[in-house]
Design a protein around this motif. Structure first.
Motif, mmCIF file in Angstrom:
data_model
loop_
_atom_site.group_PDB
_atom_site.id
_atom_site.type_symbol
_atom_site.label_atom_id
_atom_site.label_comp_id
_atom_site.label_asym_id
_atom_site.label_seq_id
_atom_site.Cartn_x
_atom_site.Cartn_y
_atom_site.Cartn_z
ATOM 1 N N LEU A 88 -45.993 34.388 39.356
ATOM 2 C CA LEU A 88 -44.891 33.461 39.065
ATOM 3 C C LEU A 88 -44.570 32.591 40.284
ATOM 4 O O LEU A 88 -44.388 31.375 40.165
ATOM 5 C CB LEU A 88 -43.639 34.224 38.638
ATOM 6 C CG LEU A 88 -43.686 34.967 37.308
ATOM 7 C CD1 LEU A 88 -42.380 35.705 37.073
ATOM 8 C CD2 LEU A 88 -43.990 34.016 36.162
ATOM 9 N N GLU A 92 -45.082 28.429 40.727
ATOM 10 C CA GLU A 92 -43.953 27.613 41.172
ATOM 11 C C GLU A 92 -44.285 26.874 42.479
ATOM 12 O O GLU A 92 -43.970 25.699 42.637
ATOM 13 C CB GLU A 92 -42.739 28.514 41.363
ATOM 14 C CG GLU A 92 -41.448 27.779 41.497
ATOM 15 C CD GLU A 92 -40.263 28.727 41.577
ATOM 16 O OE1 GLU A 92 -39.148 28.229 41.427
ATOM 17 O OE2 GLU A 92 -40.444 29.947 41.788
ATOM 18 N N SER A 118 -38.541 36.028 37.279
ATOM 19 C CA SER A 118 -38.603 36.030 35.819
ATOM 20 C C SER A 118 -39.335 34.792 35.312
ATOM 21 O O SER A 118 -39.234 33.712 35.900
ATOM 22 C CB SER A 118 -37.182 36.049 35.250
ATOM 23 O OG SER A 118 -37.204 35.761 33.870
ATOM 24 N N LEU A 119 -40.013 34.979 34.230
ATOM 25 C CA LEU A 119 -40.688 33.867 33.574
ATOM 26 C C LEU A 119 -39.683 32.843 33.071
ATOM 27 O O LEU A 119 -39.999 31.663 32.935
ATOM 28 C CB LEU A 119 -41.528 34.411 32.409
ATOM 29 C CG LEU A 119 -42.312 33.424 31.576
ATOM 30 C CD1 LEU A 119 -43.379 32.751 32.421
ATOM 31 C CD2 LEU A 119 -42.951 34.124 30.400
ATOM 32 N N PHE A 120 -38.468 33.274 32.835
ATOM 33 C CA PHE A 120 -37.459 32.396 32.239
ATOM 34 C C PHE A 120 -36.555 31.714 33.254
ATOM 35 O O PHE A 120 -35.588 31.064 32.869
ATOM 36 C CB PHE A 120 -36.651 33.174 31.203
ATOM 37 C CG PHE A 120 -37.529 33.703 30.109
ATOM 38 C CD1 PHE A 120 -38.077 32.844 29.163
ATOM 39 C CD2 PHE A 120 -37.849 35.042 30.054
ATOM 40 C CE1 PHE A 120 -38.909 33.319 28.170
ATOM 41 C CE2 PHE A 120 -38.687 35.532 29.062
ATOM 42 C CZ PHE A 120 -39.221 34.669 28.116
ATOM 43 N N GLN A 121 -36.861 31.853 34.543
ATOM 44 C CA GLN A 121 -36.151 31.058 35.542
ATOM 45 C C GLN A 121 -36.486 29.600 35.270
ATOM 46 O O GLN A 121 -37.657 29.269 35.008
ATOM 47 C CB GLN A 121 -36.627 31.418 36.953
ATOM 48 C CG GLN A 121 -36.030 32.651 37.530
ATOM 49 C CD GLN A 121 -36.579 32.902 38.915
ATOM 50 O OE1 GLN A 121 -37.375 33.813 39.072
ATOM 51 N NE2 GLN A 121 -36.177 32.116 39.890
ATOM 52 N N PRO A 122 -35.506 28.696 35.327
ATOM 53 C CA PRO A 122 -35.790 27.288 35.027
ATOM 54 C C PRO A 122 -36.921 26.692 35.872
ATOM 55 O O PRO A 122 -37.772 25.978 35.342
ATOM 56 C CB PRO A 122 -34.462 26.592 35.308
ATOM 57 C CG PRO A 122 -33.430 27.655 35.121
ATOM 58 C CD PRO A 122 -34.079 28.924 35.552
ATOM 59 N N LEU A 125 -40.252 28.195 34.598
ATOM 60 C CA LEU A 125 -40.549 27.664 33.275
ATOM 61 C C LEU A 125 -41.018 26.217 33.350
ATOM 62 O O LEU A 125 -42.013 25.835 32.714
ATOM 63 C CB LEU A 125 -39.313 27.778 32.387
ATOM 64 C CG LEU A 125 -39.520 27.954 30.891
ATOM 65 C CD1 LEU A 125 -40.528 29.029 30.584
ATOM 66 C CD2 LEU A 125 -38.208 28.248 30.216
#
Length: 173
Positions: A88, A92, A118-122, A125
């Motif tokens: 991740l 990024e 997390s995969l769902f951090q803006p 993502l």
């Protein structure tokens, strides 16, 4: 294309010197494969014949680097955070570097980056969506714009040695 063996030996010698001077040279076989695949691709057998000497030299180099120099491929980041967070954070970070390439402001030799959790951090993502869009765009233009595709592959493949996806380690004290 006319065979010129002296150029092949010269390229192999230059690769050997590059490996001894800057380890990022390990990406050359991947770049050669990318180039061969995009610009007038030869049959796979010919492609492998061209690439094999570089792969063998790379294998010898890696053997000496890890086995004889007793360099441990340990990765403290991986041991502390795990492969999921490493991947991740890598995705990024790729977009941070791409952004610096497109808009070179506030440049630095070192960029501090918090660990993605997390995969769902803006930010993660957005990076993944951008990466997927870039891959789709590359696939769409791969036959018409080989130079653009190769340039982007050059950028991303060139960042692989410093990504910590494959632990490089350091010499033992």
């Amino acid at each position: 294309m006319k065979r010129r063996p002296h150029l092949s030996w010269g390229a192999l010698l230059a690769f050997a010197f590059a490996l001894l001077s800057k380890e990022v040279a390990v990406v050359l076989p991947a770049l050669l494969l990318s180039y061969d695949s995009l610009f007038e691709p030869p049959p796979w057998r010919e492609r492998l014949r061209r690439l094999l000497p570089f792969l063998l030299l790379l294998g010898v180099y890696l053997f000496f680097r890890f086995a004889l120099l007793e360099i441990s491929p340990a990765n403290p980041f991986l041991e502390k955070h795990g492969r999921y967070r490493l991947l991740l954070t890598f995705v990024e970070a790729q977009w941070i570097y791409a952004g610096k390439l497109l808009l070179p402001v506030s440049l630095s030799a070192y960029y501090s980056k918090s660990v993605a959790t997390s995969l769902f951090q803006p930010s993660v993502l957005l990076s993944l969506l951008s990466f997927a869009a870039a891959l789709a765009a590359l696939w769409w233009v791969r036959r018409r714009e080989q130079a653009i595709v190769f340039s982007l592959l050059l950028f991303f493949i060139g960042l692989l040695p410093v990504s910590n996806l494959v632990p490089a380690g350091a010499p033992k004290d």
